[in-house]
Design an enzyme around this catalytic site. Structure first.
Site, PDB file in Angstrom:
ATOM      1  N   GLY A  45       0.826  -1.202   0.000  1.00 12.19           N
ATOM      2  CA  GLY A  45       0.000   0.000   0.000  1.00 12.19           C
ATOM      3  C   GLY A  45       0.856   1.244   0.000  1.00 12.19           C
ATOM      4  O   GLY A  45       2.085   1.185   0.155  1.00 12.19           O
ATOM      5  N   SER A  46       0.223   2.369  -0.168  1.00 10.88           N
ATOM      6  CA  SER A  46       0.938   3.639  -0.209  1.00 10.88           C
ATOM      7  C   SER A  46       1.560   3.948   1.145  1.00 10.88           C
ATOM      8  O   SER A  46       1.115   3.428   2.174  1.00 10.88           O
ATOM      9  CB  SER A  46      -0.016   4.764  -0.616  1.00 10.88           C
ATOM     10  OG  SER A  46      -0.597   4.503  -1.884  1.00 10.88           O
ATOM     11  N   PRO A  47       2.576   4.802   1.171  1.00  6.44           N
ATOM     12  CA  PRO A  47       3.182   5.190   2.458  1.00  6.44           C
ATOM     13  C   PRO A  47       2.163   5.857   3.371  1.00  6.44           C
ATOM     14  O   PRO A  47       1.373   6.695   2.940  1.00  6.44           O
ATOM     15  CB  PRO A  47       4.284   6.174   2.051  1.00  6.44           C
ATOM     16  CG  PRO A  47       4.595   5.832   0.631  1.00  6.44           C
ATOM     17  CD  PRO A  47       3.306   5.365   0.027  1.00  6.44           C
ATOM     18  N   GLY A  48       2.179   5.472   4.643  1.00  7.77           N
ATOM     19  CA  GLY A  48       1.310   6.091   5.627  1.00  7.77           C
ATOM     20  C   GLY A  48      -0.053   5.468   5.787  1.00  7.77           C
ATOM     21  O   GLY A  48      -0.874   5.960   6.569  1.00  7.77           O
ATOM     22  N   THR A  49      -0.327   4.368   5.088  1.00 11.90           N
ATOM     23  CA  THR A  49      -1.656   3.753   5.173  1.00 11.90           C
ATOM     24  C   THR A  49      -1.809   2.838   6.383  1.00 11.90           C
ATOM     25  O   THR A  49      -2.916   2.372   6.653  1.00 11.90           O
ATOM     26  CB  THR A  49      -1.957   2.957   3.890  1.00 11.90           C
ATOM     27  OG1 THR A  49      -0.867   2.082   3.600  1.00 11.90           O
ATOM     28  CG2 THR A  49      -2.174   3.899   2.710  1.00 11.90           C
ATOM     29  N   GLY A  50      -0.729   2.547   7.096  1.00  9.92           N
ATOM     30  CA  GLY A  50      -0.845   1.776   8.335  1.00  9.92           C
ATOM     31  C   GLY A  50      -0.406   0.335   8.239  1.00  9.92           C
ATOM     32  O   GLY A  50      -0.891  -0.506   9.003  1.00  9.92           O
ATOM     33  N   LYS A  51       0.526   0.015   7.355  1.00  7.43           N
ATOM     34  CA  LYS A  51       0.965  -1.369   7.195  1.00  7.43           C
ATOM     35  C   LYS A  51       1.714  -1.865   8.432  1.00  7.43           C
ATOM     36  O   LYS A  51       1.451  -2.961   8.940  1.00  7.43           O
ATOM     37  CB  LYS A  51       1.856  -1.482   5.944  1.00  7.43           C
ATOM     38  CG  LYS A  51       1.172  -1.044   4.659  1.00  7.43           C
ATOM     39  CD  LYS A  51       2.073  -1.202   3.458  1.00  7.43           C
ATOM     40  CE  LYS A  51       3.237  -0.226   3.504  1.00  7.43           C
ATOM     41  NZ  LYS A  51       2.799   1.178   3.383  1.00  7.43           N
ATOM     42  N   HIS A 109      -6.119  35.943 -10.396  1.00  4.50           N
ATOM     43  CA  HIS A 109      -5.757  34.563 -10.711  1.00  4.50           C
ATOM     44  C   HIS A 109      -6.634  33.579  -9.940  1.00  4.50           C
ATOM     45  O   HIS A 109      -7.226  32.659 -10.536  1.00  4.50           O
ATOM     46  CB  HIS A 109      -4.278  34.342 -10.362  1.00  4.50           C
ATOM     47  CG  HIS A 109      -3.753  32.993 -10.731  1.00  4.50           C
ATOM     48  ND1 HIS A 109      -2.981  32.757 -11.837  1.00  4.50           N
ATOM     49  CD2 HIS A 109      -3.896  31.777 -10.126  1.00  4.50           C
ATOM     50  CE1 HIS A 109      -2.676  31.481 -11.904  1.00  4.50           C
ATOM     51  NE2 HIS A 109      -3.213  30.858 -10.866  1.00  4.50           N
ATOM     52  N   GLU A 110      -6.740  33.779  -8.630  1.00  2.45           N
ATOM     53  CA  GLU A 110      -7.556  32.871  -7.822  1.00  2.45           C
ATOM     54  C   GLU A 110      -9.043  33.042  -8.115  1.00  2.45           C
ATOM     55  O   GLU A 110      -9.800  32.064  -8.086  1.00  2.45           O
ATOM     56  CB  GLU A 110      -7.271  33.097  -6.338  1.00  2.45           C
ATOM     57  CG  GLU A 110      -5.817  32.906  -5.926  1.00  2.45           C
ATOM     58  CD  GLU A 110      -5.275  31.543  -6.307  1.00  2.45           C
ATOM     59  OE1 GLU A 110      -6.057  30.575  -6.376  1.00  2.45           O
ATOM     60  OE2 GLU A 110      -4.062  31.442  -6.552  1.00  2.45           O
TER      61      GLU A 110
END
Length: 642
Positions: A200-206, A422-423
């Site tokens: 899984g992606s970094p930080g997902t809690g593996k 711009h915004e």
């Protein structure tokens, strides 16, 4: 490690102090000896009669003292004593100022005086050799595994501490049941997976999931990293793998957790000359150990990685990592649960609604949400609040997404106006296009590297993106550049990030999503992922130059169409663009309700009396910063990439 700590204790420093003192004493003794003059006993008697001797010390074995030579220089002397009954009378007659004698010592006294320094040096040398032997033991333990054993008292993490990812927890529940009651599976002939790969992606809690499995099962938990096995010395990695699995067998049933396994489990033969031999040898040993496990041993390997695509195929086959569990990004329900877990120890105000915070954080993983809660608490503490309010959470979300506010940054009046238009251009285009995410906030207050930002937040999690939605997103990204060109008849560097993101979306539409009318369902995107020398060095483009030209042409057509759409909307609603920019210059930040009022032609309530004075003061300071160069303006934050 105990031997190393002992050497660095008080005895270690005492050793060097004593050694330095001994060396200094020996140096002084040797120096004094070099200045001593050896005299014959007859010469000694002549010097006494001549009145040159000033000091005499008579010992049973030697006579020492001081005398002045013919040049008048005071020197030390020594001589061998003789049977001379008149020695004392001669010294008294010739006025020797100081003479004395020493008692004859015993054998041991003489021995110690003569040999004590050498014995002390020998003892120190033996002690030093013992220390070297201890270091040798440390060297012998160089091939031992660095994985740490977490006992049951410290492994208190359970599934209650892991919010979301219910499917992953359900898959891991079987591992826990086997470790608690292996006979339940063995009597039916079933075999528990020998290895579980969490991807899984970094930080997902593996890593947190692996700790929770050990905490739920109540078994020993060996935790290590893939980088712990790889060393510059040949054979060390394989030795550590063997030691890790040997420890696992001794503590069975247990869990072996290898974090970032891609550091040691990458594909073999992926480099020039056969690759890194030591790393591949370590991987080979890991493959042998996992395949040799008996399911009755009760040793299960759990590994985690965010790059499963680079792992060796032999490592992923059944019999090693039988089960691969993907830990996804949390959805809105999971995000609310994760926020609740991290907010348990935070004093939150009654107005805090974690469901609203979860809706405003699409695409955030568990680590991001933990950071949001922590930032909210820090912001509340900075303002000396007693509780964390909803406003703190909103500011924390923006802080994590766009960076901290930089209200002290000084702009010229013209730059400030360009940023406002711009915004406002992003906001107006987003309001009048279908299938766009609602605008939550627009601001010209600098955050991070962005001089201003428009915050679009989806109302729900999206997993599919239509062509209309992607075209609208590109048009919104071009809204800022088109507004600059429309109002000032000139363009700035502020849209560089918008252009890059719009080009990325258009490229994905053409090369991999099949959203091009001329190319059809043809994937022309080059393979992504880690490039391995030896495998991918000969990678060639499989498409002709004509196809490549057509791809570039289709991408440009999408870009031009989106730009024309933005120009048409802003030209039609120029009055709303001017009005929104004027309010941005006045208030700096507008929320969703205020934006809707402006779009619907309503006027906003006037600011308090002290606010205009404050703005005037700020305005006066802004006029002096016209020559200041600023980084490019970030466009509308998009939480999900195509």
């Amino acid at each position: 490690m105990k031997q190393i700590n002992r050497q660095k204790g008080p005895w270690f420093f005492l050793f060097w102090i004593v050694l330095a003192v001994i060396i200094l004493m020996m140096f002084n003794t040797a120096r004094q000896r070099t200045l001593e003059v050896s005299l014959e006993y007859s010469q000694f008697k002549q010097q006494i009669k001549a009145g040159n001797v000033s000091k005499v010390v008579v010992s049973p074995n030697i006579i020492k003292g001081q005398f002045r030579d013919k040049d008048g220089v005071l020197k030390n002397f020594k001589t061998v004593p003789m049977e001379d009954a008149n020695l004392i009378k001669d010294m008294e007659d010739n006025k020797v100022l100081e003479f004395s004698g020493t008692e004859r010592g015993g054998f041991w006294t003489t021995f110690l005086i003569s040999w004590a320094p050498f014995l002390l040096l020998i003892g120190v040398w033996i002690w030093f050799l013992r220390g070297m032997a201890g270091g040798g033991k440390q060297a012998m333990s160089f091939g031992k595994s660095k994985a740490k054993l977490a006992n049951n008292d410290s492994a208190k993490t359970t599934f209650k501490d892991v919010a979301g990812c219910d499917e992953a927890k359900e898959e891991l529940q079987e591992i826990i049941e086997f470790l608690k009651n292996p006979a339940k599976f063995q009597k039916l002939g079933g075999k528990i997976p020998k290895g579980v790969l969490l991807a899984g992606s970094p930080g997902t809690g593996k890593t947190l999931l692996a700790k929770a499995v050990a905490g739920e099962a109540g078994v020993p938990f060996f935790a290590g990293s893939g980088s712990d096995f790889v060393e510059m010395f040949v054979g060390v990695g394989a030795s550590r793998v063997r030691d890790l699995f040997d420890n696992g067998r001794k503590h069975a049933p247990c869990l072996l957790f290898i974090d970032e396994i891609d550091a040691v489990g990458r594909q073999r033969f992926a480099g020039l000359g056969g690759g890194h031999d030591e790393r591949e040898q370590t991987l080979n040993q890991l493959l042998v150990e996992m395949d040799g496990f008996d399911s009755k041993e009760g040793v299960i390997v759990i590994a985690a990685t965010n790059r499963p695509d680079v792992l060796d195929a032999a490592l992923l086959r059944p019999g090693r990592f039988d089960r691969q569990i993907y830990v996804p990004h949390p959805d809105i329900k999971d995000r609310e649960q994760i926020l609740g877990v991290h907010a348990r120890n935070v004093k939150t105000d009654k107005d805090v609604d974690l469901n609203v915070v979860a809706r405003r954080t699409p695409g955030f993983v568990g680590a991001d949400l933990a950071n949001v809660v922590n930032e909210a608490a820090l912001l509340a503490a900075r303002k000396n609040q007693t509780t964390v309010t909803m406003k703190n959470f909103e500011d924390a979300v923006e802080r994590v997404m766009a960076g901290p506010e930089k209200k002290s940054r000084v702009y010229s009046q013209h730059e400030r106006k360009v940023i406002a238009y711009h915004e406002a251009g992003h906001t107006i285009v987003g309001k009048f296009l279908p299938n766009t995410d609602p605008v939550h906030k627009v601001s010209i207050v600098s955050r991070g590297q962005a001089l201003g930002y428009t915050l679009n937040l989806p109302t729900e999690d999206k997993f599919l993106h239509s062509k209309t939605e992607l075209m609208s997103r590109i048009s919104v990204l071009f809204g800022g550049r088109v507004a600059e060109e429309l109002v000032f008849a000139d363009i700035t560097s502020g849209a560089s990030n918008d252009i890059a993101r719009a080009t990325s979306i258009a490229t994905s539409m053409v090369t991999e999503l099949g959203m091009s009318g001329k190319l059809g369902l043809l994937v022309t995107k080059k393979p992504e992922g880690e490039v391995f020398l030896g495998r991918d060095i000969t990678r060639e483009n499989k498409h002709s130059e004509k196809i490549s030209e057509l791809v570039d042409s289709e991408i440009k057509n999408i870009i031009d169409l989106a730009q024309n759409t933005s120009k048409a909307i802003l030209s039609e609603h120029r009055d709303k663009l001017d009005k929104l920019a004027r309010y941005l210059l006045e208030r700096e930040t507008l929320n969703a309700q205020e934006i809707d009022k402006i779009i619907n032609g309503q006027e906003l309530e006037p600011l308090a009396k002290e606010e205009p004075a404050k703005k005037d003061d700020e305005q006066g300071s802004l006029d002096g910063g016209g020559d200041k160069k600023e980084p490019v303006i970030k466009g509308t934050p998009v939480s999900e990439n195509v």
